[in-house]
Design an enzyme around this catalytic site. Structure first.
Site, mmCIF file in Angstrom:
data_model
loop_
_atom_site.group_PDB
_atom_site.id
_atom_site.type_symbol
_atom_site.label_atom_id
_atom_site.label_comp_id
_atom_site.label_asym_id
_atom_site.label_seq_id
_atom_site.Cartn_x
_atom_site.Cartn_y
_atom_site.Cartn_z
ATOM 1 N N ASP A 153 0.844 -1.198 0.000
ATOM 2 C CA ASP A 153 0.000 0.000 0.000
ATOM 3 C C ASP A 153 0.876 1.245 0.000
ATOM 4 O O ASP A 153 1.868 1.320 0.720
ATOM 5 C CB ASP A 153 -0.889 -0.003 1.247
ATOM 6 C CG ASP A 153 -2.032 0.987 1.160
ATOM 7 O OD1 ASP A 153 -2.238 1.549 0.070
ATOM 8 O OD2 ASP A 153 -2.720 1.190 2.175
ATOM 9 N N HIS A 228 -8.339 -0.526 -9.177
ATOM 10 C CA HIS A 228 -8.174 0.531 -8.174
ATOM 11 C C HIS A 228 -7.071 1.492 -8.609
ATOM 12 O O HIS A 228 -7.203 2.711 -8.458
ATOM 13 C CB HIS A 228 -7.823 -0.103 -6.824
ATOM 14 C CG HIS A 228 -7.414 0.887 -5.779
ATOM 15 N ND1 HIS A 228 -8.324 1.647 -5.079
ATOM 16 C CD2 HIS A 228 -6.178 1.258 -5.318
ATOM 17 C CE1 HIS A 228 -7.683 2.434 -4.234
ATOM 18 N NE2 HIS A 228 -6.383 2.215 -4.357
#
Length: 297
Positions: A153, A228
């Site tokens: 992330d 995403h």
């Protein structure tokens, strides 16, 4: 000497740490005494931070304070930032980016959990009954900066000089708020059972990166569901790409079976984060449902 230097107050770009507390508070806005207590405490945050950070200067302790739209005028008595407004909910077919109460955000982080705990304790002691706790989430670093979905992330975060360009409001943007930053938070709870039922290839198509190596995948062809990664790439009307700085952290408790990601995004222009969230929830890359002016702030 770098490891023995306290981090400056309100440093949005403080180092990523192994622990963080995200504390959201509501203020008794109609109570003059409560407002005075809040103002006094906010003025003392630098001192509180030093009280805690001096115990281990290598732990990279930092606290960033955010003030919400509803509380800004009463608490700060300063001109409002040009883009500051209550969070607008974004409704998708399956999920909604919700708007929740909250006047103050404290992003508390350190390499040691006890330092975050001690700062929060002193902070809430100082604020007393002038505030109420809306949400308290403790985040942790998960392996090599991965989320609980198993993917790295923050890969798209700006680095070097691009960090300041992405997160700090300039004199040209808004003279009264120059040097500040906009912050948006969202608390996402994951259905890990459903996620694990997807194949690795399916998961990678959702995220837009390979799971093991963190290699970026090509965008899906037009007409197909975008990843995403693709939805979170934001450009203005002139085709210039805009970044935000994420300091997301996993949170969760196996005992309560609640797991998720605490999203926190700092940006120079609030519309960039809002458009990113709108795309993520409406799955609309063509911005039919997500139109924000890039001429603001």
């Amino acid at each position: 000497m770098g490891g023995r230097t306290p981090i400056e107050p309100q440093r949005v770009d403080a180092p990523l740490t192994s622990s963080a507390t995200f504390l959201v508070l509501s203020v008794k806005l109609e109570d003059d005494a409560a407002i005075n207590t809040v103002r006094s405490t906010l003025a003392s945050v630098e001192g509180l931070s030093k009280n805690v950070s001096i115990r281990d200067l290598s732990a990279s302790f930092a606290c960033t304070v955010g003030i919400g739209s509803d509380a800004w005028d009463r608490v700060t008595r300063q001109p409002r930032p040009a883009e500051l407004h209550p969070f607008k909910e974004f409704h998708g077919k399956k999920h909604t980016a919700i708007s929740t109460p909250g006047d103050l955000l404290f992003h508390i982080r350190a390499q040691r959990r006890d330092l975050c705990f001690e700062f929060e304790r002193q902070l809430l002691d100082s604020l007393g009954d002038a505030v109420s706790v809306v949400d308290e989430t403790v985040g942790f670093r998960y392996f090599d900066v991965r989320d609980l979905l198993g993917f790295v992330d923050g890969t798209a975060n700006p680095v070097g000089p691009a960090v300041t360009d992405s997160i700090v409001v300039t004199e040209q943007d808004d003279p009264a708020s120059a040097g500040g930053s906009y912050v948006v938070v969202q608390k996402y709870v994951h259905d890990l059972t459903a996620w694990r039922n997807l194949s690795t290839e399916q998961q990678e198509k959702v995220i837009g990166r390979t799971k093991l190596e963190n290699v970026e995948l090509d965008d899906a062809p037009g007409g197909q569901q975008q990843s995403h990664k693709s939805l979170a790439t934001i450009e203005d009307d002139q085709g210039e790409e805009h970044d935000i700085l994420r300091d997301n952290m996993p949170f969760g408790s196996p005992g309560s079976k609640e797991f998720g990601t605490y999203f926190i995004g700092y940006s120079r222009k609030l519309w960039v984060t809002e458009k990113m969230l709108c795309r993520m929830f409406t799955l609309d890359r063509d911005d039919v449902l997500c139109t924000f002016s890039d001429s603001i702030g």
